[in-house]
Each structure stands twice: as C-alpha cells, then as structure tokens.
Write an enzyme that holds these catalytic residues in place. Structure first.
Site, PDB file in Angstrom:
ATOM      1  N   ASN A   1       0.802  -1.228   0.000  1.00 21.73           N
ATOM      2  CA  ASN A   1       0.000   0.000   0.000  1.00 21.73           C
ATOM      3  C   ASN A   1       0.830   1.272   0.000  1.00 21.73           C
ATOM      4  OD1 ASN A   1      -2.393  -1.474   0.073  1.00 21.73           O
ATOM      5  ND2 ASN A   1      -2.355  -1.595   2.303  1.00 21.73           N
ATOM      6  N   CYS A   2       2.045   1.186  -0.485  1.00 24.19           N
ATOM      7  CA  CYS A   2       2.955   2.324  -0.520  1.00 24.19           C
ATOM      8  C   CYS A   2       2.826   3.030  -1.874  1.00 24.19           C
ATOM      9  CB  CYS A   2       4.381   1.823  -0.315  1.00 24.19           C
ATOM     10  SG  CYS A   2       5.664   3.090  -0.400  1.00 24.19           S
TER      11      CYS A   2
END
Length: 175
Positions: A47-48
C-alpha cells in the site's frame, strides 16, 4: 508475522547465506540456497506510493535476468512504515499471484528495532544509510554479490531499473 531463525548472530555472519528466513507458508528457507547468485534484497509494502512502479520494474528485472540462473530478488513485506503492509501471509500469497510477482516473496518481517530480523541487522551493518543504519522506508534495496556479501544499498526512491547496470556488472564477474 513470520519469525526468523535466530540461531545466527548478525555480528558473526559472513554473508546473507548464513541466515534462514520464513516463506509465506511459515516454512524455513535457508538463504544458502541462493549461493552463487546475485541477490537483490528489498523490504516491500503493498500500500505504498512506491509499490506499483517498484513491483513493475522488479518483475521486469527478474524476467530479464532469471534465465541466467544467477539472479534472485528476495522481497520481505514489512508493516513498519505508516502501516502500509497490513496484510497477513495468506492475503500476501493471494496478492503475489494477483500481481503476477515471479520473484521470491517471504513472510512478513520487521527491518528496524529490537524485533528486526537478524538478516536485516546484518544488511544494515554492512551497508549503512546516509543518516544512520536504520531502514528509512519501504523499498530500500540491498545488492549482494554471488558470495552473499552486500555491496551496495539503494534508497527507496532509487528505481530498480536504475540499478540494472550494477546487477549486470555483478552477474558478469567471474567467481
């Protein structure tokens, strides 16, 4: 979170091949199995903001060099940076399949602090960062030669395709 075999003291290790880690199924994987290969070790998070481009380029690098038999990418999911890898190992396995990730993906780890796995303590001790030995963010990359010794550290913002020349240089080295 997968726990690493703590039998090896990072201070006494001579290479990444001295360590054993857990795969996404919780099974021990001796890194000695990569002996003779150039290895790129990366802490990852799904989720970066850096994820999409890094995974795309890591997949491309792996596809381009895997047939040499002398290159491996070792990805270690980590949730220590803004909670950007909240998934459990079961969900991570599904993610790897869905994203068509071909390189080796291991169990979730910590890369900093007292709970950091010994492999990362070793990597940081051999290739410190500009502002300290700690890992600053997702997608910090360590390039290890065929003997398993870290030779270079790259920042999270260094894109995988920018380090291909270093990988090729190590692949072309004679043993």
């Amino acid at each position: 979170m997968a726990e690493e075999n703590k039998s090896v003291d990072p201070k006494n290790a001579s290479s990444i091949f001295d360590f054993t880690v857990k795969n996404l199924d919780g099974e021990d994987v001796p890194l000695d199995k990569y002996r003779g290969k150039v290895c790129l070790v990366v802490n990852v998070a799904s989720n970066c903001g850096l994820t999409k481009n890094n995974y795309k380029q890591l997949n491309e690098l792996y596809a381009k060099h895997k047939d040499s038999g002398n290159f491996a990418i070792l990805a270690f999911p980590c949730n220590q940076f803004a909670g950007q890898e909240p998934a459990c190992e079961t969900d991570l396995k599904e993610y790897v399949v869905k994203q068509k990730i071909e390189f080796d993906f291991f169990g979730k780890v910590n890369v900093n602090g007292k709970q950091a796995i010994p492999l990362y303590d070793y990597l940081k001790s051999k290739q410190g960062g500009m502002l300290g030995d700690f890992i600053k963010w997702n997608f910090t990359k360590f390039l290890c030669n065929k003997e398993g010794v870290p030779v270079k550290r790259y920042s999270p913002t260094t894109e995988p395709n920018q380090i291909e020349k270093d990988i090729v240089g190590l692949l072309e080295e004679k043993n």
